[in-house]
Design an enzyme around this catalytic site. Structure first.
Site, mmCIF file in Angstrom:
data_model
loop_
_atom_site.group_PDB
_atom_site.id
_atom_site.type_symbol
_atom_site.label_atom_id
_atom_site.label_comp_id
_atom_site.label_asym_id
_atom_site.label_seq_id
_atom_site.Cartn_x
_atom_site.Cartn_y
_atom_site.Cartn_z
ATOM 1 C CG HIS A 1 41.875 56.048 41.805
ATOM 2 N ND1 HIS A 1 42.919 55.417 42.456
ATOM 3 C CD2 HIS A 1 41.924 57.357 42.194
ATOM 4 C CE1 HIS A 1 43.570 56.301 43.200
ATOM 5 N NE2 HIS A 1 42.993 57.479 43.049
ATOM 6 C CG ASP B 1 47.541 60.458 42.437
ATOM 7 O OD1 ASP B 1 47.016 61.325 41.720
ATOM 8 O OD2 ASP B 1 47.117 60.164 43.575
ATOM 9 C CG HIS C 1 45.136 59.151 46.604
ATOM 10 N ND1 HIS C 1 44.994 60.433 46.109
ATOM 11 C CD2 HIS C 1 44.835 59.212 47.920
ATOM 12 C CE1 HIS C 1 44.612 61.233 47.083
ATOM 13 N NE2 HIS C 1 44.512 60.522 48.198
ATOM 14 C CG ASP D 1 47.636 63.646 44.632
ATOM 15 O OD1 ASP D 1 48.681 63.152 44.188
ATOM 16 O OD2 ASP D 1 46.539 63.064 44.579
#
Length: 343
Positions: free
Chosen positions: A154, A190, A192, A282
């Site tokens: 990120h 991921d 996200h 995740d």
């Protein structure tokens, strides 16, 4: 965990090169309500921050004691230096983190705490990832796993985001390009959006960034990117950012379909020299992701390299088990399934 001062176990027959440094455990993200660091004053037990050291401790443990441990070769990581960080991040942003560290730490953005020890851990995560990539580039293997924290995908060139300070994968990609690789692909699974990596190469036609993630959109000033299909890149990079937002609840078949029908054709057409696989555990379809990648030929392209780097995943016990499906269980599986160097 290994005893301090005790050398890492190594395997003379190991084909899975794992890069790790215990200093990354010193990044203490604290306790509070979820990731806020806030104690409301009326709770008996405060939860650890979702990105805590227990997650990685269990991954290290299963790699040392689990079924593939005889085939793991351990390598000690090292801190990145400022010139290396400047290959992806701006001087101003790095100065902000240095100053925060000197002043005893601060919350850089929502849920992202730079506490005493965090900056050194972030340097170790970045340098360890670079060491894993260099191991591949120097011809010492075709698969390396950078087992690192804090995570990085990120982190954008000019700001932190989502528990990430330095973009470990982005730094590794830039090292590969600077070392003579013509093209690099990043596949981020991921749950996200890998917004920081995408932002770093958004205007480049030398890097194909692919992200499969839930359709969460922007979550604030630190994460302005939406992760939607219309974020395609800009300028020379137009068409080289492939976002695949998936509905909540997407299972194995959905991931396998996305890999087979979207990711594999794009990567094969791009013809990268190296693939960087960002494995945030995740989501819960990682095994199918690896299987579909090998079956589609995505991980069997000639003369390639594959590099894994660690990112997300909250559930401590599940996380370590979901990490291992990415690593072939024996040297023969490694040899037969992989000829594209992976980081």
């Amino acid at each position: 965990m290994s005893v301090p001062g005790q050398p890492f176990p190594t395997s003379s027959t190991g084909c899975i090169h794992v890069f790790w440094h215990e200093g990354m455990l010193r990044h203490d993200t604290g306790r509070g309500v979820f990731d806020t660091g806030i104690d409301p004053g009326f709770l008996e037990v405060l939860e650890k921050h979702p990105e805590n050291s227990d997650r990685v401790r269990n991954i290290v443990s299963i790699l040392k004691r689990g079924p593939i441990s005889p085939h793991v070769s351990w390598h000690t990581g090292r801190p990145a230096n400022i010139p290396e960080l400047l290959s992806f991040h701006s001087q101003g942003y790095i100065n902000t983190l240095v100053e925060a560290d000197k002043n005893g730490g601060k919350e850089i953005c929502g849920g992202t705490f730079l506490n005493p020890g965090s900056f050194d851990a972030a340097l170790l995560a970045a340098g360890t990832t670079l060491s894993a990539m260099k191991h591949i580039l120097d011809g010492h293997g075709k698969l390396a796993y950078a087992l690192v924290r804090p995570p990085g995908h990120h982190a954008q060139p000019t700001q932190a985001d989502g528990y990430c300070f330095f973009n470990n994968a982005g730094l590794a990609v830039q090292l590969a390009l600077d070392s003579g690789c013509r093209k690099v692909t990043v596949i981020d699974i991921d749950v996200h959006y890998g917004n920081g990596t995408a932002e770093g190469f958004y205007r480049s036609d030398k890097v194909l960034t692919v992200s499969l993630h839930m359709n969460h959109g922007s979550w604030g000033p630190s994460h302005p990117q939406t992760g939607t299909v219309d974020e395609l890149g800009e300028g020379e990079g137009f068409g080289y950012n492939l976002n695949i937002p998936l509905p909540n609840g997407t299972g194995d078949k959905g991931y396998e379909y996305a890999m087979r029908e979207l990711v594999a054709p794009a990567v094969q057409k791009f013809e990268p020299d190296v693939i960087v696989l960002v494995i945030g555990q995740d989501s819960s379809a990682e095994l199918k992701m690896y299987e579909s990648g090998t079956k589609s030929g995505l991980l069997r392209d000639k003369n390639g390299m594959l590099n894994f780097t660690n990112t997300g995943g909250i559930t401590r016990d599940y996380l370590c088990f979901s990490s291992t499906p990415f690593l072939p269980p024996s040297p023969s599986d490694y040899t037969h399934n992989l000829s594209l160097p992976i980081f």
